[in-house]
Design an enzyme around this catalytic site. Structure first.
Site, PDB file in Angstrom:
ATOM      1  N   LYS A 142       6.607   7.632   0.229  1.00 18.97           N
ATOM      2  CA  LYS A 142       6.991   8.897   0.873  1.00 18.97           C
ATOM      3  C   LYS A 142       8.508   9.043   0.721  1.00 18.97           C
ATOM      4  O   LYS A 142       9.262   8.630   1.602  1.00 18.97           O
ATOM      5  CB  LYS A 142       6.645   8.857   2.371  1.00 18.97           C
ATOM      6  CG  LYS A 142       5.152   8.824   2.685  1.00 18.97           C
ATOM      7  CD  LYS A 142       4.945   8.808   4.210  1.00 18.97           C
ATOM      8  CE  LYS A 142       3.513   8.623   4.597  1.00 18.97           C
ATOM      9  NZ  LYS A 142       3.346   8.320   6.032  1.00 18.97           N
ATOM     10  N   ASP A 161       0.826  -1.194   0.000  1.00 17.59           N
ATOM     11  CA  ASP A 161       0.000   0.000   0.000  1.00 17.59           C
ATOM     12  C   ASP A 161       0.868   1.255   0.000  1.00 17.59           C
ATOM     13  O   ASP A 161       0.647   2.187  -0.765  1.00 17.59           O
ATOM     14  CB  ASP A 161      -0.965   0.007   1.203  1.00 17.59           C
ATOM     15  CG  ASP A 161      -0.275  -0.252   2.537  1.00 17.59           C
ATOM     16  OD1 ASP A 161       0.949  -0.536   2.564  1.00 17.59           O
ATOM     17  OD2 ASP A 161      -0.956  -0.165   3.583  1.00 17.59           O
ATOM     18  N   ASP A 221      -5.008   2.346   7.234  1.00 16.14           N
ATOM     19  CA  ASP A 221      -5.807   2.463   8.449  1.00 16.14           C
ATOM     20  C   ASP A 221      -5.446   3.641   9.331  1.00 16.14           C
ATOM     21  O   ASP A 221      -4.335   4.162   9.297  1.00 16.14           O
ATOM     22  CB  ASP A 221      -5.662   1.193   9.295  1.00 16.14           C
ATOM     23  CG  ASP A 221      -4.318   1.144  10.005  1.00 16.14           C
ATOM     24  OD1 ASP A 221      -3.282   1.172   9.319  1.00 16.14           O
ATOM     25  OD2 ASP A 221      -4.297   1.112  11.255  1.00 16.14           O
ATOM     26  N   ASP A 264       7.182   3.864   3.451  1.00 12.46           N
ATOM     27  CA  ASP A 264       7.535   4.996   4.301  1.00 12.46           C
ATOM     28  C   ASP A 264       9.045   4.929   4.561  1.00 12.46           C
ATOM     29  O   ASP A 264       9.834   5.394   3.747  1.00 12.46           O
ATOM     30  CB  ASP A 264       6.676   4.884   5.575  1.00 12.46           C
ATOM     31  CG  ASP A 264       6.839   6.032   6.530  1.00 12.46           C
ATOM     32  OD1 ASP A 264       5.883   6.770   6.738  1.00 12.46           O
ATOM     33  OD2 ASP A 264       7.938   6.187   7.105  1.00 12.46           O
TER      34      ASP A 264
END
Ligand code: IMP
Length: 183
Positions: free
Chosen positions: A140, A109, A168, A112
């Site tokens: 990111k 998904d 989430d 990071d």
């Protein structure tokens, strides 16, 4: 209320700001699907969804890749209910498929720190897949701690916590159709 009206507009908390709309996500996934189609049209790849967050992206992505493919899932511990990686990752649900000599695409998904991808790359390489590629809907870049071999990226985003479309907020809000950042 009629069923089609209930779902017309998402009800989101006031501190959620729209970052990527459902339409924009779906348009980009069509493009990603054709990139993967071009790279894998002569193979029968296995796409491995990383649970929990990657399940909606995987479901939409595979319906935009018009070739024979298999799917499997792996679940690794990531943040729990926290918003920063602990760096300690373990496998909560192992793979079921045998990926030795197979073309594999890992479907995440969001990337990071990149520690989850690094962990998966080390772990899955040990099975000697024929090809090992990584797809992520979101990345990111300013948070990436390592040089990550991402092959397919949906959107590069700023360093903000995002929710919806599988991602989430303390385990809730995965069912939102668009992606929001939390202020
Ligand atoms: P990494 O190991 O730091 O790259 O983190 C990857 C995992 O952390 C993702 O698969 C998500 O489960 C979670 N994560 C990272 N950033 C976010 C975010 O902004 N919202 C929701 N989950 C996130």
């Amino acid at each position: 209320m009629a069923a089609d009206l209930i779902n017309q507009k998402e009800i989101v908390p006031e501190n959620y700001k729209l970052l990527i709309s459902e339409e924009t996500i779906q348009k980009r996934i069509v493009e990603m699907g054709s990139e993967i189609y071009n790279d894998f049209k002569d193979d029968k790849p296995i796409l491995i969804g990383v649970l929990n967050g990657g399940f909606i992206f995987l479901a939409d992505l595979i319906r935009n890749i018009n070739i024979d493919l298999e799917i499997d899932f792996i679940r690794i511990s990531s943040y729990g209910d926290a918003r920063e990686s602990t760096g300690h990752i373990k496998v909560l649900k192992p793979l079921s498929a045998d990926i030795t000599d197979r073309p594999v695409i890992v479907v995440e998904d969001i990337v990071d720190s990149g520690l989850s991808i690094e962990f998966l790359e080390n772990m899955l390489s040990a099975f000697n897949p024929k090809i090992l590629k990584f797809a992520t809907l979101l990345n990111k870049p300013s948070k990436n701690q390592i040089d990550i071999p991402l092959d397919y990226i949906g959107f590069d985003i700023e360093d903000k916590y995002v929710v919806g479309y599988g991602l989430d907020d303390t385990q809730f809000k995965r069912n939102l159709r668009s992606i929001y950042h939390v202020e």
